[in-house]
Design a protein around this motif. Structure first.
Motif, PDB file in Angstrom:
ATOM      1  N   VAL A  46       0.864  -1.176   0.000  1.00  0.00           N
ATOM      2  CA  VAL A  46       0.000   0.000   0.000  1.00  0.00           C
ATOM      3  C   VAL A  46       0.905   1.232   0.000  1.00  0.00           C
ATOM      4  O   VAL A  46       1.798   1.351   0.851  1.00  0.00           O
ATOM      5  CB  VAL A  46      -0.925   0.026   1.231  1.00  0.00           C
ATOM      6  CG1 VAL A  46      -1.743   1.311   1.249  1.00  0.00           C
ATOM      7  CG2 VAL A  46      -1.836  -1.194   1.236  1.00  0.00           C
ATOM      8  N   VAL A  47       0.692   2.133  -0.945  1.00  0.00           N
ATOM      9  CA  VAL A  47       1.483   3.360  -1.009  1.00  0.00           C
ATOM     10  C   VAL A  47       1.235   4.184   0.251  1.00  0.00           C
ATOM     11  O   VAL A  47       0.093   4.375   0.680  1.00  0.00           O
ATOM     12  CB  VAL A  47       1.150   4.162  -2.281  1.00  0.00           C
ATOM     13  CG1 VAL A  47       1.877   5.506  -2.275  1.00  0.00           C
ATOM     14  CG2 VAL A  47       1.526   3.361  -3.524  1.00  0.00           C
ATOM     15  N   ASP A  48       2.322   4.699   0.837  1.00  0.00           N
ATOM     16  CA  ASP A  48       2.249   5.295   2.159  1.00  0.00           C
ATOM     17  C   ASP A  48       2.860   6.703   2.202  1.00  0.00           C
ATOM     18  O   ASP A  48       3.295   7.165   3.245  1.00  0.00           O
ATOM     19  CB  ASP A  48       3.002   4.376   3.143  1.00  0.00           C
ATOM     20  CG  ASP A  48       2.806   4.768   4.588  1.00  0.00           C
ATOM     21  OD1 ASP A  48       1.688   5.170   4.953  1.00  0.00           O
ATOM     22  OD2 ASP A  48       3.790   4.688   5.348  1.00  0.00           O
ATOM     23  N   VAL A  60       9.403   4.994  -3.476  1.00  0.00           N
ATOM     24  CA  VAL A  60       8.008   5.132  -3.064  1.00  0.00           C
ATOM     25  C   VAL A  60       7.842   4.538  -1.668  1.00  0.00           C
ATOM     26  O   VAL A  60       8.081   3.341  -1.470  1.00  0.00           O
ATOM     27  CB  VAL A  60       7.075   4.410  -4.052  1.00  0.00           C
ATOM     28  CG1 VAL A  60       5.613   4.633  -3.646  1.00  0.00           C
ATOM     29  CG2 VAL A  60       7.310   4.884  -5.477  1.00  0.00           C
ATOM     30  N   PRO A  61       7.434   5.336  -0.668  1.00  0.00           N
ATOM     31  CA  PRO A  61       7.136   4.766   0.649  1.00  0.00           C
ATOM     32  C   PRO A  61       5.905   3.862   0.548  1.00  0.00           C
ATOM     33  O   PRO A  61       4.881   4.260  -0.018  1.00  0.00           O
ATOM     34  CB  PRO A  61       6.846   5.988   1.526  1.00  0.00           C
ATOM     35  CG  PRO A  61       7.101   7.181   0.692  1.00  0.00           C
ATOM     36  CD  PRO A  61       7.191   6.780  -0.725  1.00  0.00           C
ATOM     37  N   LEU A  69       8.076   0.059   4.480  1.00  0.00           N
ATOM     38  CA  LEU A  69       9.120  -0.318   3.525  1.00  0.00           C
ATOM     39  C   LEU A  69       9.235   0.794   2.485  1.00  0.00           C
ATOM     40  O   LEU A  69       8.478   1.759   2.506  1.00  0.00           O
ATOM     41  CB  LEU A  69       8.759  -1.639   2.839  1.00  0.00           C
ATOM     42  CG  LEU A  69       8.534  -2.857   3.734  1.00  0.00           C
ATOM     43  CD1 LEU A  69       7.885  -3.992   2.933  1.00  0.00           C
ATOM     44  CD2 LEU A  69       9.833  -3.325   4.365  1.00  0.00           C
ATOM     45  N   VAL A  70      10.180   0.648   1.573  1.00  0.00           N
ATOM     46  CA  VAL A  70      10.217   1.507   0.399  1.00  0.00           C
ATOM     47  C   VAL A  70      10.366   0.638  -0.836  1.00  0.00           C
ATOM     48  O   VAL A  70      11.048  -0.391  -0.829  1.00  0.00           O
ATOM     49  CB  VAL A  70      11.353   2.561   0.438  1.00  0.00           C
ATOM     50  CG1 VAL A  70      11.125   3.560   1.547  1.00  0.00           C
ATOM     51  CG2 VAL A  70      12.715   1.921   0.538  1.00  0.00           C
ATOM     52  N   LEU A  71       9.698   1.064  -1.889  1.00  0.00           N
ATOM     53  CA  LEU A  71       9.810   0.437  -3.199  1.00  0.00           C
ATOM     54  C   LEU A  71      10.713   1.321  -4.045  1.00  0.00           C
ATOM     55  O   LEU A  71      10.384   2.468  -4.325  1.00  0.00           O
ATOM     56  CB  LEU A  71       8.423   0.304  -3.831  1.00  0.00           C
ATOM     57  CG  LEU A  71       8.368  -0.229  -5.261  1.00  0.00           C
ATOM     58  CD1 LEU A  71       8.941  -1.637  -5.352  1.00  0.00           C
ATOM     59  CD2 LEU A  71       6.932  -0.202  -5.783  1.00  0.00           C
ATOM     60  N   LYS A  72      11.850   0.768  -4.427  1.00  0.00           N
ATOM     61  CA  LYS A  72      12.812   1.513  -5.238  1.00  0.00           C
ATOM     62  C   LYS A  72      12.746   0.973  -6.665  1.00  0.00           C
ATOM     63  O   LYS A  72      13.018  -0.200  -6.907  1.00  0.00           O
ATOM     64  CB  LYS A  72      14.229   1.341  -4.679  1.00  0.00           C
ATOM     65  CG  LYS A  72      15.301   2.035  -5.504  1.00  0.00           C
ATOM     66  CD  LYS A  72      16.687   1.793  -4.908  1.00  0.00           C
ATOM     67  CE  LYS A  72      17.760   2.446  -5.742  1.00  0.00           C
ATOM     68  NZ  LYS A  72      19.119   2.175  -5.205  1.00  0.00           N
ATOM     69  N   LEU A 109      12.581  -4.021  -3.088  1.00  0.00           N
ATOM     70  CA  LEU A 109      11.736  -3.727  -1.927  1.00  0.00           C
ATOM     71  C   LEU A 109      12.646  -3.733  -0.709  1.00  0.00           C
ATOM     72  O   LEU A 109      13.305  -4.742  -0.415  1.00  0.00           O
ATOM     73  CB  LEU A 109      10.632  -4.766  -1.786  1.00  0.00           C
ATOM     74  CG  LEU A 109       9.568  -4.509  -0.717  1.00  0.00           C
ATOM     75  CD1 LEU A 109       8.821  -3.203  -0.975  1.00  0.00           C
ATOM     76  CD2 LEU A 109       8.599  -5.689  -0.629  1.00  0.00           C
ATOM     77  N   LEU A 110      12.699  -2.608  -0.002  1.00  0.00           N
ATOM     78  CA  LEU A 110      13.713  -2.395   1.018  1.00  0.00           C
ATOM     79  C   LEU A 110      13.113  -1.966   2.348  1.00  0.00           C
ATOM     80  O   LEU A 110      12.052  -1.351   2.392  1.00  0.00           O
ATOM     81  CB  LEU A 110      14.688  -1.292   0.566  1.00  0.00           C
ATOM     82  CG  LEU A 110      15.397  -1.507  -0.769  1.00  0.00           C
ATOM     83  CD1 LEU A 110      15.998  -0.203  -1.256  1.00  0.00           C
ATOM     84  CD2 LEU A 110      16.471  -2.575  -0.632  1.00  0.00           C
ATOM     85  N   GLU A 111      13.851  -2.268   3.408  1.00  0.00           N
ATOM     86  CA  GLU A 111      13.587  -1.695   4.721  1.00  0.00           C
ATOM     87  C   GLU A 111      13.537  -0.168   4.605  1.00  0.00           C
ATOM     88  O   GLU A 111      14.307   0.439   3.857  1.00  0.00           O
ATOM     89  CB  GLU A 111      14.747  -2.116   5.633  1.00  0.00           C
ATOM     90  CG  GLU A 111      14.842  -1.462   6.966  1.00  0.00           C
ATOM     91  CD  GLU A 111      16.119  -1.883   7.703  1.00  0.00           C
ATOM     92  OE1 GLU A 111      16.217  -1.583   8.906  1.00  0.00           O
ATOM     93  OE2 GLU A 111      17.024  -2.495   7.080  1.00  0.00           O
ATOM     94  N   ARG A 112      12.619   0.467   5.330  1.00  0.00           N
ATOM     95  CA  ARG A 112      12.528   1.918   5.267  1.00  0.00           C
ATOM     96  C   ARG A 112      13.479   2.568   6.280  1.00  0.00           C
ATOM     97  O   ARG A 112      13.462   2.225   7.465  1.00  0.00           O
ATOM     98  CB  ARG A 112      11.106   2.408   5.530  1.00  0.00           C
ATOM     99  CG  ARG A 112      10.950   3.889   5.169  1.00  0.00           C
ATOM    100  CD  ARG A 112       9.601   4.456   5.593  1.00  0.00           C
ATOM    101  NE  ARG A 112       8.473   3.786   4.974  1.00  0.00           N
ATOM    102  CZ  ARG A 112       7.202   4.159   5.156  1.00  0.00           C
ATOM    103  NH1 ARG A 112       6.930   5.207   5.923  1.00  0.00           N
ATOM    104  NH2 ARG A 112       6.220   3.493   4.588  1.00  0.00           N
ATOM    105  N   LEU A 113      14.296   3.495   5.794  1.00  0.00           N
ATOM    106  CA  LEU A 113      15.201   4.276   6.627  1.00  0.00           C
ATOM    107  C   LEU A 113      14.743   5.731   6.625  1.00  0.00           C
ATOM    108  O   LEU A 113      13.805   6.100   5.927  1.00  0.00           O
ATOM    109  CB  LEU A 113      16.638   4.174   6.100  1.00  0.00           C
ATOM    110  CG  LEU A 113      17.187   2.760   5.864  1.00  0.00           C
ATOM    111  CD1 LEU A 113      18.632   2.822   5.392  1.00  0.00           C
ATOM    112  CD2 LEU A 113      17.074   1.902   7.113  1.00  0.00           C
TER     113      LEU A 113
END
Length: 298
Positions: A46-48, A60-61, A69-72, A109-113
């Motif tokens: 879900v876009v955040d 994209v958060p 997470l973030v989608l890069k 798909l990455l951990e959000r920092l």
């Protein structure tokens, strides 16, 4: 789950690199909203929040369940696979965690920092020892399958004299000879560890799991001292004189538990290499930074 549409920022569309990519770049930009929507369906995201970007990727958060997470999504070239491979290799030990990847789509798909705070935000006297500690943490034992710092030094030993001539002999012959000699010494190799050849203050972000984590690593094997040059020229404008340049290198080397002599040798060699490359590319500021480093350390 319904498809989610993300608006691509105009500042991302306006980057010069898409002009260089021509029609292929224009098509890729047009495809991004549908691609992101498909990836969200594929991974249950879900876009955040609003997207941000660098020079090559849209970030994209997103959330999956309660997990931020973030989608890069990057221009789909070989660098996507190289970054994914490095993240799997370090396995979240000092780096951001890679949750999933679709290499063909250019998606990670990455951990959000916390992207609002990097080591670039800290003064050099604080940032240098932190990045030195990270360099030590990343220098894990490794074997096989990657280019080595010794290979790169051997290539420089061969290429530097001709490149020096092509750009008009900008540095004294004795300085060039010193760099070529250092390249020969460093090409002998030694104990090999993993090295993040992309390490820089701007790719170390504030995190929750650890205070600081690296994004966008690229793997080499060999001397951790290899990256000292790039860590110096990134902050040399903040260093008042030659003594301060040597002081900064010492902060990094000591925090990373490096051989100071080898750190100096790699910093000089890398600075000469970038000095010549920068002149060949028409750069004006970075060659001056490299010149300062060479003069301070030689």
């Amino acid at each position: 789950m319904a498809k989610q549409r993300v608006e691509v920022p105009e500042s991302f569309r306006a980057l010069r690199r898409w002009q260089r990519e021509g029609e292929a770049g224009a098509r890729w930009l047009r495809s991004l909203p549908d691609l992101i929507a498909s990836l969200c369906l594929q991974w249950g995201l879900v876009v955040d929040g609003r997207p941000r970007h660098g020079d090559n990727a849209l970030i994209v958060p997103v959330r999956r369940g309660g997990e931020p997470l973030v989608l890069k999504v990057s221009w789909p070239d070989e660098m996507v696979a190289e970054h994914a491979d490095a993240l799997w290799l370090w396995d979240a030990q000092g780096t951001v965690q890679l949750v999933d990847a679709d290499i063909d789509a250019g998606a990670l798909l990455l951990e959000r920092l916390d992207a609002s705070v990097t080591l670039r935000n800290l003064p050099v006297e604080q940032a240098a020892p932190i990045i030195g500690g990270i360099l030590r943490r990343l220098a894990r034992p490794a074997s096989g399958g990657y280019r080595t710092t010794a290979d790169l030094a051997a290539e420089l030993q061969t290429s530097l004299p001709e490149r020096w001539r092509v750009v008009g002999r900008p540095l004294a012959r004795r300085t060039l000879d010193a760099a070529v000699g250092l390249a020969g010494e460093l090409s002998a190799g030694g104990p090999e560890a993993l090295v993040d050849r992309n390490l820089d203050y701007g790719v170390v972000l504030r995190a929750e799991r650890e205070p600081w984590l690296v994004i966008d690593p690229l793997a080499l094997m060999g001397d951790p001292e290899y990256v000292c040059g790039q860590l110096l020229w990134a902050r040399v404008d903040e260093l008042d004189d030659d003594r301060a340049v040597r002081w900064c290198l010492g902060l990094i080397a000591d925090a990373a538990e490096l051989d100071r002599d080898k750190a100096t040798s790699w910093a000089v060699l890398r600075a000469v290499d970038y000095w010549l490359s920068g002149l060949a590319a028409g750069l004006t500021e970075d060659p001056v930074r490299c010149q300062r480093i060479v003069w301070a350390l030689l």
